[in-house]
Design an enzyme around this catalytic site. Sequence first.
Site, PDB file in Angstrom:
ATOM      1  CG  HIS A 180      -1.787  -1.177   1.343  1.00 35.21           C
ATOM      2  ND1 HIS A 180      -2.432  -1.745   0.266  1.00 35.21           N
ATOM      3  CD2 HIS A 180      -2.103  -1.944   2.404  1.00 35.21           C
ATOM      4  CE1 HIS A 180      -3.108  -2.803   0.677  1.00 35.21           C
ATOM      5  NE2 HIS A 180      -2.928  -2.943   1.960  1.00 35.21           N
TER       6      HIS A 180
ATOM      7  CE  LYS B  61      -2.721  -4.172  12.594  1.00 38.37           C
ATOM      8  NZ  LYS B  61      -3.923  -3.688  11.881  1.00 38.37           N
TER       9      LYS B  61
END
Length: 517
Positions: free
Chosen positions: A260, A361
């Site tokens: 990504h 995260k």
Amino acid sequence: MSGLATPLDPAQDRPSRAPSCIFVIFGAGGDLTRRKLVPALHNLAIQGLLPACFALLGVDRMDFTDQAFREHLDREIREFVGGELDDTRWRELLARSHYLRGDFLQMETYQRLATRLGGLNLELDCAGNDLFYLATPPRFFGEIAPRLAQAGLTSEEGGYWRRLIIEKPFGHDLESARALNRILHECMREDQIYRIDHYLGKETVQNILAYRFANSTVEPIWNHRYIDHVQITVAESLGVENRASYYEEAGALRDMVPNHLLALLAVIAMEPPNSFGADEVRDEQSKVLRAIQPLSPEEVLTHSVRGQYGPGILPDGTRVPGYRQEPGIAADSRTETYAALRLQIDSWRWAGVPFYLRTGKRLPGRFTEIMVEYRQAPTALFRRAVKHRVSPNRLTLRIQPNEGIGLSFNAKVPGPSPRLGVVEMDFSYADYFGSRPHTGYETLLYDCMNGDATLFKRADHIEVGWEIVEPVLDVWQALPPRDFPNYAAGTWGPEAGERLLRSDGRSWRPCSLCEGG
Ligand SMILES: NC(=O)c1ccc[n+]([C@@H]2O[C@H](COP(=O)([O-])OP(=O)(O)OC[C@H]3O[C@@H](n4cnc5c(N)ncnc54)[C@H](OP(=O)(O)O)[C@@H]3O)[C@@H](O)[C@H]2O)c1
């Protein structure tokens, strides 16, 4: 801001239906099918883009009949279509949905699949085109493709097409990625393989090309003479959720960067292609990725940062456990949940412009954003008159949420004293173009049915992505982290992530428009 300067004619350039095909999903009982693939087919159906002759054939080991499969889909997909379910179109789609029970590893599954496809093509009077989507755990990619080939299901000798879609992870490192590409190439041509990076399915990512190449004010200053640096952030507020076993093996760098983040970097940094043909665009992306200077082991120590979240408090006040306390995670896990890199592209356009990439995260917000910071304007003119610093212009390309583009610039604050303030011009996709239900997969599935591979990754993209991250993985493996966990959940990552930019006299830009940002 809303309203179009030049109104669009909705009838103009309306895309047509995709060509007839049967859409085969391996892993039809799984999560990706119910959350993304079938909702995307529903959304294509309501836009009138599904082929006139179309069938969905699910393959899985779940014990379904055609009817039970339809009932399963009917139960599972409603919450994932991203808008209102169109009952008429949905019933039509369900009526075209079929099921084949079988084990991916048994050859007889593929013999029955060939028979079933032959029967469906005959019954529906379809063209014989088949699209195979491997919505399976990645260990099956190299198992299913050869079996499809052995059953004659990758051959295009009858004048029809056969295509295969797979989704990351494409290997675990350079060697396994090469091995997977080799297996796939033994079964079919490269132009039959569609490697999905669902980031490239987002309108805003595609809009970067339009913004860069369709506006004469952008491209002339899109280079090292005017741009100071670029920041690419993919921030998640979620923790590891139910992906413990995959994530423990992967970590943030493998999970996000070779795919990504580098896909976003390639779109930002590529040279203009000769045309929007799939290979012209992908050649340019490949070139720019190849121009990234590989990090030496010494540079890995100074140009990369890893982190793991500990317990913490999210912006909404929720207390959450640390990574090592999550179900399925080892109590002494060394897996990174945060990664940041400073990369340099060795080209005339980008000489001396750092590209900072970060992903993590349990950060305070969920957003994907590219920030291009321009060089500071000469300040001599304002030095005496203005007490405030002249800020550099910043262009923010918001990929999600609040898709749009923002540009900050200096303006005179009203009043007798000469003061400057930073103001924002903002373009919001939803305000201008409205929003329609989407999962991010619609464009990609439609393009694949039409044989347009522009938004899909080629074998060389995958391999160069691994070539870029492998030196980092090697050093990280040789020098296990000693300070994990090194950031609290709900914060912007480890202090070293801030130092990565601070040592260059820069800082990460906070996200202004994101959830929790
Ligand atoms: N889930 C998402 O939203 C998402 C998002 C992005 C990417 N992806 C990627 O998409 C792919 C699929 O993910 P997923 O979460 O949908 O996987 P999944 O839930 O594990 O689904 C795979 C399906 O295949 C079945 N299956 C497993 N082994 C089989 C075998 N030998 N024969 C026949 N059927 C078998 C599974 O059945 P059992 O349940 O009985 O094992 C399950 O129904 C992965 O590569 C993942 O990385 C997923």
